[in-house]
Design a protein around this motif. Structure first.
Motif, PDB file in Angstrom:
ATOM      1  N   LEU A  87       1.808  -6.255 -15.148  1.00  0.00           N
ATOM      2  CA  LEU A  87       1.723  -5.740 -13.978  1.00  0.00           C
ATOM      3  C   LEU A  87       2.313  -4.501 -14.001  1.00  0.00           C
ATOM      4  O   LEU A  87       1.694  -3.315 -14.311  1.00  0.00           O
ATOM      5  CB  LEU A  87       3.150  -6.862 -13.910  1.00  0.00           C
ATOM      6  N   ARG A  88       2.313  -4.067 -12.296  1.00  0.00           N
ATOM      7  CA  ARG A  88       2.832  -2.705 -12.205  1.00  0.00           C
ATOM      8  C   ARG A  88       3.603  -2.418 -10.960  1.00  0.00           C
ATOM      9  O   ARG A  88       4.063  -3.631 -10.337  1.00  0.00           O
ATOM     10  CB  ARG A  88       1.398  -2.149 -11.443  1.00  0.00           C
ATOM     11  N   ALA A  89       4.275  -1.108 -10.815  1.00  0.00           N
ATOM     12  CA  ALA A  89       5.053  -0.851  -9.631  1.00  0.00           C
ATOM     13  C   ALA A  89       4.071  -0.691  -8.177  1.00  0.00           C
ATOM     14  O   ALA A  89       3.202  -0.180  -8.579  1.00  0.00           O
ATOM     15  CB  ALA A  89       5.932   0.177  -9.823  1.00  0.00           C
ATOM     16  N   SER A  90       5.073  -1.040  -7.181  1.00  0.00           N
ATOM     17  CA  SER A  90       3.711  -1.013  -6.310  1.00  0.00           C
ATOM     18  C   SER A  90       3.466   0.506  -5.642  1.00  0.00           C
ATOM     19  O   SER A  90       2.515   1.268  -5.015  1.00  0.00           O
ATOM     20  CB  SER A  90       4.623  -2.160  -5.407  1.00  0.00           C
ATOM     21  N   ARG A  91       4.476   1.281  -5.987  1.00  0.00           N
ATOM     22  CA  ARG A  91       4.799   2.791  -5.606  1.00  0.00           C
ATOM     23  C   ARG A  91       4.874   3.976  -6.786  1.00  0.00           C
ATOM     24  O   ARG A  91       5.713   2.893  -7.659  1.00  0.00           O
ATOM     25  CB  ARG A  91       4.851   2.542  -4.464  1.00  0.00           C
ATOM     26  N   VAL A  92       4.770   4.998  -6.604  1.00  0.00           N
ATOM     27  CA  VAL A  92       5.283   5.785  -7.808  1.00  0.00           C
ATOM     28  C   VAL A  92       6.430   6.046  -7.382  1.00  0.00           C
ATOM     29  O   VAL A  92       7.041   6.240  -6.645  1.00  0.00           O
ATOM     30  CB  VAL A  92       4.388   6.687  -7.756  1.00  0.00           C
ATOM     31  N   VAL A  93       8.034   5.994  -8.478  1.00  0.00           N
ATOM     32  CA  VAL A  93       9.228   6.343  -7.836  1.00  0.00           C
ATOM     33  C   VAL A  93       9.592   7.243  -9.297  1.00  0.00           C
ATOM     34  O   VAL A  93       9.177   7.550 -10.581  1.00  0.00           O
ATOM     35  CB  VAL A  93      10.028   4.601  -8.022  1.00  0.00           C
TER      36      VAL A  93
END
Length: 80
Positions: A55-61
């Motif tokens: 899993l991963r974040a949908s965008r860089v934050v």
């Protein structure tokens, strides 16, 4: 042994929550996972799933910002 066979039932539940659109991740190298707006009770599972590439974040934050969590191709394969 498949990836799904190596995952705990808690890890599989986290992946299913992500697939259902109920999860968010914070930024950083050890992102915090939130499910239904609440902090996940087992952050080690979420760290392991991120580091395993499931899993991963949908965008860089930023470090304290949240974004939707999403499954990778490997994560989708693990829950099918």
């Amino acid at each position: 042994m498949t990836v799904a066979e190596q995952l705990s039932s808690r890890a599989m539940a986290v992946l299913r929550a992500v697939a259902a659109g109920r999860a968010q991740l914070t930024g950083g190298c050890e992102p915090a996972l939130y499910i239904d707006g609440l902090p996940c009770c087992d952050q080690m599972v979420s760290h392991d799933l991120v580091h395993a590439g499931l899993l991963r974040a949908s965008r860089v934050v930023g470090l304290y910002e949240r974004t939707e969590a999403e499954l990778t191709d490997a994560g989708r394969a693990a829950i099918t």
